[in-house]
Write an enzyme that holds these catalytic residues in place. Structure first.
Site, PDB file in Angstrom:
ATOM      1  N   GLN A   1       0.842  -1.195   0.000  1.00 19.53           N
ATOM      2  CA  GLN A   1       0.000   0.000   0.000  1.00 19.53           C
ATOM      3  C   GLN A   1       0.880   1.250   0.000  1.00 19.53           C
ATOM      4  O   GLN A   1       1.173   1.813   1.050  1.00 19.53           O
ATOM      5  CB  GLN A   1      -0.892  -0.024   1.246  1.00 19.53           C
ATOM      6  CG  GLN A   1      -1.917   1.059   1.300  1.00 19.53           C
ATOM      7  CD  GLN A   1      -3.084   0.794   0.374  1.00 19.53           C
ATOM      8  OE1 GLN A   1      -3.362  -0.331   0.008  1.00 19.53           O
ATOM      9  NE2 GLN A   1      -3.746   1.834  -0.024  1.00 19.53           N
ATOM     10  N   PHE A   2       1.311   1.692  -1.189  1.00 19.99           N
ATOM     11  CA  PHE A   2       2.197   2.859  -1.270  1.00 19.99           C
ATOM     12  C   PHE A   2       1.529   4.117  -0.749  1.00 19.99           C
ATOM     13  O   PHE A   2       2.188   5.043  -0.293  1.00 19.99           O
ATOM     14  CB  PHE A   2       2.713   3.070  -2.700  1.00 19.99           C
ATOM     15  CG  PHE A   2       1.744   3.720  -3.627  1.00 19.99           C
ATOM     16  CD1 PHE A   2       1.749   5.100  -3.802  1.00 19.99           C
ATOM     17  CD2 PHE A   2       0.817   2.968  -4.337  1.00 19.99           C
ATOM     18  CE1 PHE A   2       0.861   5.712  -4.659  1.00 19.99           C
ATOM     19  CE2 PHE A   2      -0.069   3.564  -5.198  1.00 19.99           C
ATOM     20  CZ  PHE A   2      -0.059   4.942  -5.360  1.00 19.99           C
ATOM     21  N   THR A   3       0.193   4.166  -0.756  1.00 23.56           N
ATOM     22  CA  THR A   3      -0.507   5.376  -0.330  1.00 23.56           C
ATOM     23  C   THR A   3      -0.359   5.653   1.168  1.00 23.56           C
ATOM     24  O   THR A   3      -0.702   6.743   1.628  1.00 23.56           O
ATOM     25  CB  THR A   3      -2.002   5.318  -0.695  1.00 23.56           C
ATOM     26  OG1 THR A   3      -2.607   4.214  -0.036  1.00 23.56           O
ATOM     27  CG2 THR A   3      -2.178   5.196  -2.202  1.00 23.56           C
TER      28      THR A   3
END
Length: 141
Positions: free
Chosen positions: A74-76
């Site tokens: 989950q890069f966010t």
């Protein structure tokens, strides 16, 4: 490295209409984000923390109960929306840096004895879960 961890009764990840990862009993769902300075040491720390985090029923951990985990990249988690209305992703590590470290978290968990389901790195994923409690914590390494 950062993880948002939820105690769940079940969880799944779907890509292109196909379920690619699923846990069907109580356990943990972990969204894992990587930043530029993270190393294998942070991946190992997060994995150990996930395995021993005492947030399951009766203050038990996955290591105590054998509960499964669903790990999703989950890069966010490294998005920054302090200025303006559009987040920046500058603190998120690029795929070639992040993917091996998320894989290292999963590998370490499995070496510790965990049953681990995953999503697909970089894919457009639909994550479904039922949060138990609700119970959600943020981990940083």
């Amino acid at each position: 490295m950062r993880a948002v961890v939820q105690r769940v009764s079940h969880a799944s990840v779907t890509v292109d209409g196909e379920v690619v990862g699923r846990i069907t009993e109580p356990g943990l769902a972990a969204l894992v984000g990587v930043t530029h300075t993270d190393t294998a040491a942070e991946a190992a720390r997060i994995a150990r923390k996930l395995w021993t985090l005492r947030i399951l029923e009766d203050e038990r951990s996955c290591s105590d109960t054998g509960a499964p985990l669903l790990v999703v990249s989950q890069f966010t988690l490294y998005g920054d929306a302090r200025k303006g209305r559009r987040p920046t992703w500058q603190a998120a590590a690029p795929g070639p840096v992040a993917e091996p470290l998320v894989d290292a978290v999963v590998k370490e968990l499995r070496e510790l004895g965990a049953e681990v389901a995953t999503g697909v790195f970089g894919a457009k994923m639909s994550v479904a879960l039922t949060n138990e409690g609700p119970f959600t914590v943020i981990l940083e390494a």
